[in-house]
Write an enzyme that holds these catalytic residues in place. Structure first.
Site, PDB file in Angstrom:
ATOM      1  N   LYS A  49       1.544 -15.303  -6.925  1.00  0.00           N
ATOM      2  CA  LYS A  49       1.955 -16.350  -7.873  1.00  0.00           C
ATOM      3  C   LYS A  49       2.554 -15.652  -9.082  1.00  0.00           C
ATOM      4  O   LYS A  49       1.847 -15.187  -9.965  1.00  0.00           O
ATOM      5  CB  LYS A  49       0.734 -17.187  -8.266  1.00  0.00           C
ATOM      6  N   GLU A  77      -6.469  -6.676 -15.062  1.00  0.00           N
ATOM      7  CA  GLU A  77      -5.774  -5.742 -15.953  1.00  0.00           C
ATOM      8  C   GLU A  77      -5.289  -6.581 -17.126  1.00  0.00           C
ATOM      9  O   GLU A  77      -4.426  -7.431 -16.974  1.00  0.00           O
ATOM     10  CB  GLU A  77      -4.628  -5.079 -15.186  1.00  0.00           C
ATOM     11  N   CYS A  91       1.448  -3.832 -21.796  1.00  0.00           N
ATOM     12  CA  CYS A  91       0.013  -3.920 -22.062  1.00  0.00           C
ATOM     13  C   CYS A  91      -0.529  -2.627 -22.674  1.00  0.00           C
ATOM     14  O   CYS A  91      -1.446  -2.653 -23.479  1.00  0.00           O
ATOM     15  CB  CYS A  91      -0.721  -4.266 -20.778  1.00  0.00           C
ATOM     16  N   GLU A 147      -3.882  -8.339 -29.851  1.00  0.00           N
ATOM     17  CA  GLU A 147      -2.679  -7.950 -29.108  1.00  0.00           C
ATOM     18  C   GLU A 147      -1.511  -8.850 -29.534  1.00  0.00           C
ATOM     19  O   GLU A 147      -1.521 -10.050 -29.288  1.00  0.00           O
ATOM     20  CB  GLU A 147      -2.944  -8.101 -27.603  1.00  0.00           C
TER      21      GLU A 147
HETATM   22  P1  NAI Z   1      -1.323 -15.445 -19.210  1.00  0.00           P
HETATM   23  O1  NAI Z   1      -2.527 -14.604 -19.036  1.00  0.00           O
HETATM   24  O2  NAI Z   1      -1.516 -16.877 -19.561  1.00  0.00           O
HETATM   25  O3  NAI Z   1      -0.447 -15.429 -17.871  1.00  0.00           O
HETATM   26  C1  NAI Z   1      -0.485 -14.411 -16.881  1.00  0.00           C
HETATM   27  C2  NAI Z   1      -0.459 -15.058 -15.491  1.00  0.00           C
HETATM   28  O4  NAI Z   1      -1.611 -15.884 -15.327  1.00  0.00           O
HETATM   29  C3  NAI Z   1       0.749 -15.978 -15.241  1.00  0.00           C
HETATM   30  O5  NAI Z   1       1.152 -15.871 -13.899  1.00  0.00           O
HETATM   31  C4  NAI Z   1       0.158 -17.352 -15.498  1.00  0.00           C
HETATM   32  O6  NAI Z   1       0.849 -18.376 -14.812  1.00  0.00           O
HETATM   33  C5  NAI Z   1      -1.237 -17.192 -14.950  1.00  0.00           C
HETATM   34  N1  NAI Z   1      -2.203 -18.137 -15.494  1.00  0.00           N
HETATM   35  C6  NAI Z   1      -2.248 -18.678 -16.728  1.00  0.00           C
HETATM   36  N2  NAI Z   1      -3.271 -19.537 -16.842  1.00  0.00           N
HETATM   37  C7  NAI Z   1      -3.909 -19.533 -15.649  1.00  0.00           C
HETATM   38  C8  NAI Z   1      -5.043 -20.228 -15.131  1.00  0.00           C
HETATM   39  N3  NAI Z   1      -5.725 -21.107 -15.872  1.00  0.00           N
HETATM   40  N4  NAI Z   1      -5.418 -19.983 -13.853  1.00  0.00           N
HETATM   41  C9  NAI Z   1      -4.745 -19.102 -13.103  1.00  0.00           C
HETATM   42  N5  NAI Z   1      -3.660 -18.443 -13.524  1.00  0.00           N
HETATM   43  C10 NAI Z   1      -3.247 -18.640 -14.788  1.00  0.00           C
HETATM   44  O7  NAI Z   1      -0.385 -14.773 -20.268  1.00  0.00           O
HETATM   45  P2  NAI Z   1       0.799 -15.484 -21.075  1.00  0.00           P
HETATM   46  O8  NAI Z   1       0.389 -16.839 -21.533  1.00  0.00           O
HETATM   47  O9  NAI Z   1       2.001 -15.425 -20.244  1.00  0.00           O
HETATM   48  O10 NAI Z   1       0.933 -14.533 -22.323  1.00  0.00           O
HETATM   49  C11 NAI Z   1       0.072 -14.684 -23.438  1.00  0.00           C
HETATM   50  C12 NAI Z   1      -0.331 -13.371 -24.032  1.00  0.00           C
HETATM   51  O11 NAI Z   1      -1.038 -12.594 -23.085  1.00  0.00           O
HETATM   52  C13 NAI Z   1       0.806 -12.477 -24.466  1.00  0.00           C
HETATM   53  O12 NAI Z   1       1.241 -12.793 -25.742  1.00  0.00           O
HETATM   54  C14 NAI Z   1       0.167 -11.110 -24.397  1.00  0.00           C
HETATM   55  O13 NAI Z   1      -0.529 -10.837 -25.568  1.00  0.00           O
HETATM   56  C15 NAI Z   1      -0.794 -11.231 -23.259  1.00  0.00           C
HETATM   57  N6  NAI Z   1      -0.229 -10.675 -22.021  1.00  0.00           N
HETATM   58  C16 NAI Z   1      -0.722  -9.504 -21.542  1.00  0.00           C
HETATM   59  C17 NAI Z   1      -0.174  -8.949 -20.416  1.00  0.00           C
HETATM   60  C18 NAI Z   1      -0.649  -7.659 -19.865  1.00  0.00           C
HETATM   61  O14 NAI Z   1       0.109  -6.953 -19.247  1.00  0.00           O
HETATM   62  N7  NAI Z   1      -1.891  -7.340 -19.981  1.00  0.00           N
HETATM   63  C19 NAI Z   1       0.940  -9.563 -19.706  1.00  0.00           C
HETATM   64  C20 NAI Z   1       1.336 -10.831 -20.241  1.00  0.00           C
HETATM   65  C21 NAI Z   1       0.763 -11.331 -21.359  1.00  0.00           C
END
Ligand code: NAI
Ligand code: MG
Length: 503
Positions: A188, A263, A297, A398
């Site tokens: 996904k 991660e 990240c 972050e």
């Molecule tokens: P997110 O954690 O919401 O999204 C990452 C993935 O999880 C996406 O595929 C999203 O569709 C999915 N997701 C979101 N809510 C979910 C749920 N309830 N159940 C299952 N899957 C779910 O991250 P987002 O909103 O895109 O970014 C927000 C913040 O997160 C960023 O500003 C950054 O600080 C951090 N981030 C960290 C990352 C890393 O590499 N560790 C990557 C992306 C974002």
């Protein structure tokens, strides 16, 4: 590296993507679609089918059938050949993949241009691993002639949930190792960036991956993502994203006690001692922070600088930050592109305001670039806060953007204390010419990766993952096999008499 930039896909009109389930490209059950826009100019670059629970159900069923069908019983040498074919196709398609990644995500071509080759390396590493995954034998400790051995078996269906900040490489990290270990996959991708994950599906089909072994269902987190995390037919979730989401995933996983690896980002300290070569240290700090507009990240976002070097470092770092070439990520001389989305831009802007209120000194950047050709995009200037106290929000949270928090430290103990004083523990780094000190500090830092006089070294054969709220489990390297297989102990009686205790 890749050749010169191709014409904008935006002038070609958006690409249309269906879901990839059971080896076929299909519409979503609801018939719904969603748009993905270019962060450079907000033009629509992709229209993707929007997956939801019924589509996830279909994909998991297809993955289960493929697991019980050809894939788990295929000799690993045969699986390896298909993975090698995928690697070749990733490489021959590298230019096109780079262009799509850049259009969809805003990653500068200087970075996206290498992602095809980097992804191919990951597939090749795991193709090699496929034939080296096996059990062990251990002689019984007590008398008696018994043979005991372990079988290392795949888990079954693995769900991969990926973020938007490195769409292709994240899809590859979730896919290649799971397949090498004999699992099937439902992926996904992040809603902001579906394009290259769908291209990976196309490439996998072209490489002859049997139908249902890899399924890709773009959609939103709370719908498609949650359906996958909750699904009783999924054996494991591999997730990359923010820790708040990671916690939700763990909660959802309890339905069938599926295993989870996480991660989850960081606030990595980059510790710089006064014995460094100043120009090299500044270059390394820029590299650690501004790659992908700070949307990595493991970015080195907290610059911890020894007080005896502090003024000289800050002066040069600010000067160099002002010179970073921000621009259209499709241009080859661009070093920093836009942020991925308006939401992400607003988040960075919010943190800049917080930093000012907290009393940190804004030394450069802090706003959007003045260049009128970038006015429609989600651009943000390289931004440096100095005089930051590690207790401030801009040092603890972050931001995921091009924002440096520069913090002063006194000595080795002070640096380690400040470095570890965050909820995260993904990466850390130290720059010094003193090798004893460098290794001492590497031991004391609570982080899954420590870089000494370098940054962003991540290789397919080396484990990557977090301490603390940066998550658990490791990606890359042989350690990952443990997360994607389980052990079965088999006992055989070789004695030529039968023990008859109840006779
Ligand atoms: P997110 O954690 O919401 O999204 C990452 C993935 O999880 C996406 O595929 C999203 O569709 C999915 N997701 C979101 N809510 C979910 C749920 N309830 N159940 C299952 N899957 C779910 O991250 P987002 O909103 O895109 O970014 C927000 C913040 O997160 C960023 O500003 C950054 O600080 C951090 N981030 C960290 C990352 C890393 O590499 N560790 C990557 C992306 C974002
Ligand atoms: Mg979110």
């Amino acid at each position: 590296m890749v050749g010169p930039a191709q014409p904008l896909a935006t002038s070609e009109g958006p690409r249309r993507y269906q879901l990839f389930i059971g080896g076929k490209f299909v519409d979503s059950r609801s018939g719904k679609t969603f748009e993905s826009i270019s962060p450079h100019d907000r033009s629509v670059v992709a229209i993707a089918a929007e997956g939801d629970k019924p589509d996830i159900d279909d994909a998991v069923a297809a993955a289960r059938a493929a697991y019980e069908g050809p894939w788990s019983s295929m000799p690993p040498g045969e699986r390896a050949k298909i993975l090698l074919k995928i690697a070749d196709l990733l490489e021959t398609n590298a230019m096109e993949l780079a262009r799509l990644e850049t259009l969809d995500m805003g990653m500068p071509m200087i970075m996206s241009g290498s992602m095809g080759a980097v992804s191919a390396d990951v597939f090749r590493y795991w193709a090699g691993m496929a034939t080296k995954i096996h059990g062990l034998t251990a002689p019984p400790m007590r008398p008696g002639d018994y043979l005991g051995y372990t079988l290392r078996e795949p888990l079954g269906v693995v769900g991969g949930i990926t973020p938007w900040n490195g769409p292709l490489i994240m899809a590859v990290w979730k896919t290649a190792p799971a397949l090498a270990c004999g699992n099937t996959v439902v992926l996904k991708p992040a809603e902001h960036t579906p394009m290259t994950s769908m291209e990976l599906a196309r490439i996998a089909a072209e490489a002859g991956l049997p139908e249902g072994v890899l399924n890709v269902v773009p959609g939103f987190g709370p719908t498609a993502g949650a359906a996958l995390a909750q699904h009783p037919g999924v054996d494991k979730i591999a997730f990359t994203g923010e820790y708040i989401t990671g916690r939700l995933i763990v909660q959802m996983s309890t339905s069938n006690l599926k295993t989870v690896t996480l991660e989850l980002g960081g606030k990595s300290p980059h510790i710089i001692f006064d014995d460094v070569d100043l120009e090299a240290a500044v270059a390394n700090a820029l590299f650690g922070l501004y790659m992908n507009s700070g949307q990595i990240c493991s970015a080195g976002t907290r610059l911890l600088v020894q007080e005896t070097l502090y003024d000289r470092f800050v002066e040069r770092f600010v000067e160099r930050s002002r010179q970073v070439k921000v621009g259209d990520p499709l241009e080859f001389d661009t070093r920093m592109g836009p942020l991925v989305s308006e939401e992400q831009l607003r988040k960075v802007q919010r943190y800049v305001e917080i930093g000012k209120k907290e009393g940190a000194e804004l030394r450069c950047g802090g706003g959007q670039p003045k260049d009128p050709t970038l006015a429609k995009g989600f651009y943000h200037e390289p931004t440096v806060f100095t005089g930051v106290d590690n207790k401030m929000q801009i040092a603890q949270e972050e931001i995921f953007g091009p924002v440096a928090s520069v913090i002063k430290f006194k000595d080795e103990d002070d640096a380690v204390r400040i470095g570890n004083d965050v909820i995260y523990g993904l990466a850390a780094g130290v720059q010094t010419k003193d090798i004893k000190r460098a290794h001492r500090i590497a031991k004391r830092l609570q982080a899954g990766t420590v870089w000494i006089n370098t940054w962003h070294m991540i290789e397919p054969n080396s484990p990557f993952g977090g301490y603390k709220l940066s998550g658990y489990g490791r990606e890359n390297g042989v350690a990952m096999v443990d997360h994607l297989t389980r052990l079965k102990q088999v006992w055989v009686d070789l004695n030529d008499f039968t023990m008859d205790l109840f006779g």
